[in-house]
Design a protein around this motif. Structure first.
Motif, mmCIF file in Angstrom:
data_model
loop_
_atom_site.group_PDB
_atom_site.id
_atom_site.type_symbol
_atom_site.label_atom_id
_atom_site.label_comp_id
_atom_site.label_asym_id
_atom_site.label_seq_id
_atom_site.Cartn_x
_atom_site.Cartn_y
_atom_site.Cartn_z
ATOM 1 N N GLU A 35 61.560 51.176 29.101
ATOM 2 C CA GLU A 35 61.046 51.883 27.931
ATOM 3 C C GLU A 35 62.069 52.911 27.444
ATOM 4 O OE1 GLU A 35 59.519 53.715 24.921
ATOM 5 O OE2 GLU A 35 58.607 51.866 25.700
ATOM 6 N N ARG A 36 62.318 52.931 26.134
ATOM 7 C CA ARG A 36 63.340 53.823 25.570
ATOM 8 C C ARG A 36 62.942 55.291 25.631
ATOM 9 N NH1 ARG A 36 62.433 51.858 19.359
ATOM 10 N NH2 ARG A 36 62.279 49.908 20.482
ATOM 11 N N SER A 37 61.643 55.590 25.592
ATOM 12 C CA SER A 37 61.185 56.976 25.586
ATOM 13 C C SER A 37 61.495 57.652 26.923
ATOM 14 C CB SER A 37 59.683 57.028 25.335
ATOM 15 O OG SER A 37 59.182 58.343 25.476
ATOM 16 N N PRO A 38 61.789 58.960 26.905
ATOM 17 C CA PRO A 38 62.057 59.656 28.163
ATOM 18 C C PRO A 38 60.812 59.958 28.981
ATOM 19 C CG PRO A 38 62.253 61.175 26.324
ATOM 20 C CD PRO A 38 62.070 59.804 25.729
ATOM 21 N N GLN A 39 59.629 59.723 28.443
ATOM 22 C CA GLN A 39 58.392 59.955 29.171
ATOM 23 C C GLN A 39 57.354 58.930 28.725
ATOM 24 O OE1 GLN A 39 59.443 62.896 27.092
ATOM 25 N NE2 GLN A 39 58.614 61.701 25.380
ATOM 26 N N PRO A 40 56.254 58.816 29.466
ATOM 27 C CA PRO A 40 55.188 57.918 29.024
ATOM 28 C C PRO A 40 54.806 58.211 27.579
ATOM 29 C CG PRO A 40 54.739 58.662 31.246
ATOM 30 C CD PRO A 40 55.954 59.428 30.779
ATOM 31 N N LEU A 41 54.323 57.174 26.880
ATOM 32 C CA LEU A 41 54.180 57.234 25.437
ATOM 33 C C LEU A 41 52.920 57.975 25.002
ATOM 34 C CD1 LEU A 41 55.202 53.548 24.715
ATOM 35 C CD2 LEU A 41 56.631 55.589 24.486
ATOM 36 N N SER A 42 52.939 58.401 23.753
ATOM 37 C CA SER A 42 51.778 59.016 23.123
ATOM 38 C C SER A 42 51.635 58.445 21.732
ATOM 39 C CB SER A 42 51.940 60.539 23.032
ATOM 40 O OG SER A 42 50.933 61.099 22.199
ATOM 41 N N GLY A 43 50.401 58.154 21.352
ATOM 42 C CA GLY A 43 50.140 57.673 20.001
ATOM 43 C C GLY A 43 49.726 58.781 19.069
ATOM 44 N N PHE A 44 49.920 60.043 19.510
ATOM 45 C CA PHE A 44 49.546 61.190 18.700
ATOM 46 C C PHE A 44 48.086 61.104 18.257
ATOM 47 C CE2 PHE A 44 54.084 60.631 18.413
ATOM 48 C CZ PHE A 44 54.558 61.921 18.660
ATOM 49 N N GLY A 45 47.265 60.482 19.127
ATOM 50 C CA GLY A 45 45.835 60.416 18.871
ATOM 51 C C GLY A 45 45.397 59.372 17.881
ATOM 52 N N THR A 46 46.295 58.521 17.402
ATOM 53 C CA THR A 46 45.952 57.596 16.333
ATOM 54 C C THR A 46 44.894 56.585 16.771
ATOM 55 O OG1 THR A 46 47.917 56.323 16.937
ATOM 56 C CG2 THR A 46 48.109 57.818 15.091
ATOM 57 N N GLY A 47 44.063 56.201 15.797
ATOM 58 C CA GLY A 47 42.924 55.346 16.076
ATOM 59 C C GLY A 47 43.246 53.865 16.017
ATOM 60 N N ILE A 48 42.433 53.075 16.700
ATOM 61 C CA ILE A 48 42.544 51.621 16.730
ATOM 62 C C ILE A 48 41.134 51.042 16.699
ATOM 63 C CG2 ILE A 48 43.387 49.600 17.990
ATOM 64 C CD1 ILE A 48 45.371 51.362 19.434
ATOM 65 N N VAL A 49 40.939 49.999 15.909
ATOM 66 C CA VAL A 49 39.675 49.265 15.925
ATOM 67 C C VAL A 49 39.694 48.303 17.110
ATOM 68 C CG1 VAL A 49 38.159 47.703 14.658
ATOM 69 C CG2 VAL A 49 39.463 49.461 13.422
ATOM 70 N N SER A 117 63.608 56.277 29.571
ATOM 71 C CA SER A 117 64.965 56.610 29.085
ATOM 72 C C SER A 117 65.900 55.409 29.159
ATOM 73 C CB SER A 117 65.557 57.786 29.872
ATOM 74 O OG SER A 117 64.792 58.960 29.685
ATOM 75 N N LYS A 118 65.344 54.225 28.955
ATOM 76 C CA LYS A 118 66.151 53.001 28.976
ATOM 77 C C LYS A 118 66.170 52.405 27.564
ATOM 78 C CE LYS A 118 67.324 53.127 33.249
ATOM 79 N NZ LYS A 118 68.743 53.411 33.591
ATOM 80 N N CYS A 119 67.104 52.896 26.766
ATOM 81 C CA CYS A 119 67.253 52.464 25.380
ATOM 82 C C CYS A 119 68.231 51.293 25.331
ATOM 83 C CB CYS A 119 67.755 53.626 24.540
ATOM 84 S SG CYS A 119 67.886 53.256 22.792
ATOM 85 N N LEU A 120 67.712 50.116 25.047
ATOM 86 C CA LEU A 120 68.546 48.918 25.020
ATOM 87 C C LEU A 120 69.568 49.006 23.889
ATOM 88 C CD1 LEU A 120 68.674 45.970 26.373
ATOM 89 C CD2 LEU A 120 67.595 45.237 24.236
ATOM 90 N N VAL A 121 70.818 48.697 24.217
ATOM 91 C CA VAL A 121 71.847 48.637 23.172
ATOM 92 C C VAL A 121 72.442 47.245 23.035
ATOM 93 C CG1 VAL A 121 72.438 51.079 23.311
ATOM 94 C CG2 VAL A 121 73.640 49.447 24.784
ATOM 95 N N GLY A 122 72.308 46.408 24.056
ATOM 96 C CA GLY A 122 72.853 45.055 23.971
ATOM 97 C C GLY A 122 72.325 44.171 25.073
ATOM 98 N N LEU A 123 72.391 42.876 24.849
ATOM 99 C CA LEU A 123 72.000 41.919 25.874
ATOM 100 C C LEU A 123 72.768 40.626 25.664
ATOM 101 C CD1 LEU A 123 68.377 40.552 25.180
ATOM 102 C CD2 LEU A 123 69.804 41.584 23.449
ATOM 103 N N SER A 124 72.959 39.905 26.742
ATOM 104 C CA SER A 124 73.631 38.605 26.714
ATOM 105 C C SER A 124 72.988 37.742 27.770
ATOM 106 C CB SER A 124 75.136 38.765 26.955
ATOM 107 O OG SER A 124 75.389 39.474 28.157
ATOM 108 N N GLN A 125 73.141 36.424 27.629
ATOM 109 C CA GLN A 125 72.491 35.527 28.571
ATOM 110 C C GLN A 125 73.351 34.321 28.850
ATOM 111 O OE1 GLN A 125 69.031 33.255 26.952
ATOM 112 N NE2 GLN A 125 69.415 34.342 25.019
ATOM 113 N N ASP A 126 73.094 33.739 30.027
ATOM 114 C CA ASP A 126 73.704 32.460 30.389
ATOM 115 C C ASP A 126 72.569 31.525 30.782
ATOM 116 O OD1 ASP A 126 73.012 33.140 33.057
ATOM 117 O OD2 ASP A 126 74.988 34.041 33.407
ATOM 118 N N SER A 127 72.878 30.467 31.482
ATOM 119 C CA SER A 127 71.862 29.456 31.791
ATOM 120 C C SER A 127 70.838 29.921 32.816
ATOM 121 C CB SER A 127 72.538 28.177 32.297
ATOM 122 O OG SER A 127 73.271 28.451 33.485
#
Length: 397
Positions: A35-49, A117-127
């Motif tokens: 996760e890129r954030s330095p701490q567990p996430l917050s939705g700032f209280g936003t609602g969801i149905v 604090s794991k902000c992805l900047v690149g990735l590569s792959q093989d078989s």
């Protein structure tokens, strides 16, 4: 059959990423979340149905629906300037909050293999493997990578160069605690989902749970503004430091001029909506944007949720779509002999669902943001995911 012995990495630790990781771990798969954030996430209280797909995993774990959501009995449609009632339909939707869903999933997964604090900047792959590179200079490797890093997905951008396209409007969000508006205003919005219709945008409001089980419910609202791309949008999305932010400007970063504009425009609204706008303690603004892909399977890298198809929020099922992507993908890895063939079937089904959902919310927006007819109870505008023709991706052969 036994689950895969491959190691799986999930990039993005929000609701869909945690749902996938939990289901994989429960089946015995070796899985880590980055996760890129330095701490567990917050939705700032936003609602969801609440949609069935959104809460499926939590309910399976014994979480009580009443502990993470509040009920309602109707959907109301009113003119947001005059208060004139346009219509009403019975509806028994339940409402939750980002913090309630994410918090429950995070508590179940735990911090040990949730790498912040794991902000992805690149990735590569093989078989055989995928290599991930992070902004702190570290690297990680897995046999498969699930990109669950949201609408601004770095995984999608690195694979395809695709970024979200601005939809032509923004949404202001706010949450109010009991006592922050008068009782008559609170009761006006309580126990219902309310549309406030305008010629050039719309509002929605509904109750959501308190931050803790014992706390009283709160009121959640959104106000969608049409804002032209260019100088007007750039000014709105420029924070107090003078930095133009790409996605959201949170309350502590709002330019005071923009906050005054928000309050000034709110003065023209029908009193209950006006009081929500003027009394919200921490409003913030977010751009609305779309993105879509033609493929979700890219070798050993897989896209789910908003990292695949980024929809607008109007049919209240973006989180449900993300969780359905996650659940069905986890089942592919844990219940299928023919992994590659099942991934192709999974991709076909989830893309059909994602594309149909994106088309649906675009049609809703064309009415809601431009004063079009938005008939109460019209099934074309019903909340939830569209039905898909494709069968289940899980085979037991």
């Amino acid at each position: 059959m036994s689950p895969t012995t491959d190691r799986i990495a999930v990039v993005g630790g929000s609701i869909s990423g945690l749902t996938a990781a939990l289901m994989l771990r429960d089946a015995g798969v070796d899985v880590d979340v980055y996760e890129r954030s330095p701490q567990p996430l917050s939705g700032f209280g936003t609602g969801i149905v609440v949609q069935p797909e959104l809460v499926h995993y939590l309910l399976e774990q014994g979480v009580e629906l009443d502990s993470i959501s509040v009920p309602s009995s109707s959907m109301e449609y009113v003119d947001a300037l005059t208060g004139e009632r346009v219509g009403s339909v019975p509806a028994d939707w339940r409402f939750t909050s980002y913090d309630s869903i994410y918090g429950g999933l995070y508590e179940l997964f735990g911090p040990e293999r949730y790498h912040t604090s794991k902000c992805l900047v690149g990735l590569s792959q093989d078989s055989e493997t995928v290599q991930m590179r992070f902004s702190d200079g570290t690297k990680a490797e897995a046999n498969w990578v699930i990109g669950a890093d949201g609408g601004a997905s770095v995984v999608r951008k690195r694979l395809l160069g695709i970024e979200p396209t601005y939809a032509g409007y923004v949404t202001w969000r706010g949450v109010l605690q009991p006592g922050e508006v008068a009782d008559d205003v609170w009761n006006y919005f309580n126990d219902k989902f309310t549309y406030g219709l305008l010629d050039d945008g719309h509002l929605i409001a509904y109750p959501i749970p308190g931050r803790e089980n014992a706390e009283s419910p709160r009121l959640n609202f959104q106000w969608y503004w049409n804002v032209a791309e260019g100088p007007d949008l750039d000014e709105l999305m420029t924070d107090v430091r003078g930095i133009r932010l790409p996605t959201s400007v949170h309350n502590n970063s709002l330019n005071p001029h923009n906050l005054r504009q928000f309050h000034s425009k709110g003065e023209s609204l029908f009193k209950p909506f006006r009081d929500l706008v003027l009394n919200a303690s921490s409003p913030f603004v977010t751009v609305v944007a779309d993105a879509t892909v033609d493929r979700m399977v890219h070798g050993r890298v897989l896209l789910i949720g908003d990292a695949a198809v980024t929809p607008r929020p109007h049919a209240a099922a973006g989180g449900a779509k993300a969780c359905d992507d996650a659940r069905t993908l986890a089942e592919v890895f844990t219940k299928n002999h023919d992994l590659r063939g099942s991934l192709q079937s999974w991709e076909t089904r989830q893309l059909q669902q994602g594309h149909a959902y994106l088309n649906k919310v675009k049609k809703m927006a064309s009415r809601l943001q431009h004063g079009g007819s938005f008939e109460p109870g019209n099934p074309a505008f019903a909340f939830g995911l569209p039905k898909v023709d494709e069968p289940s991706v899980v085979t037991n052969s």
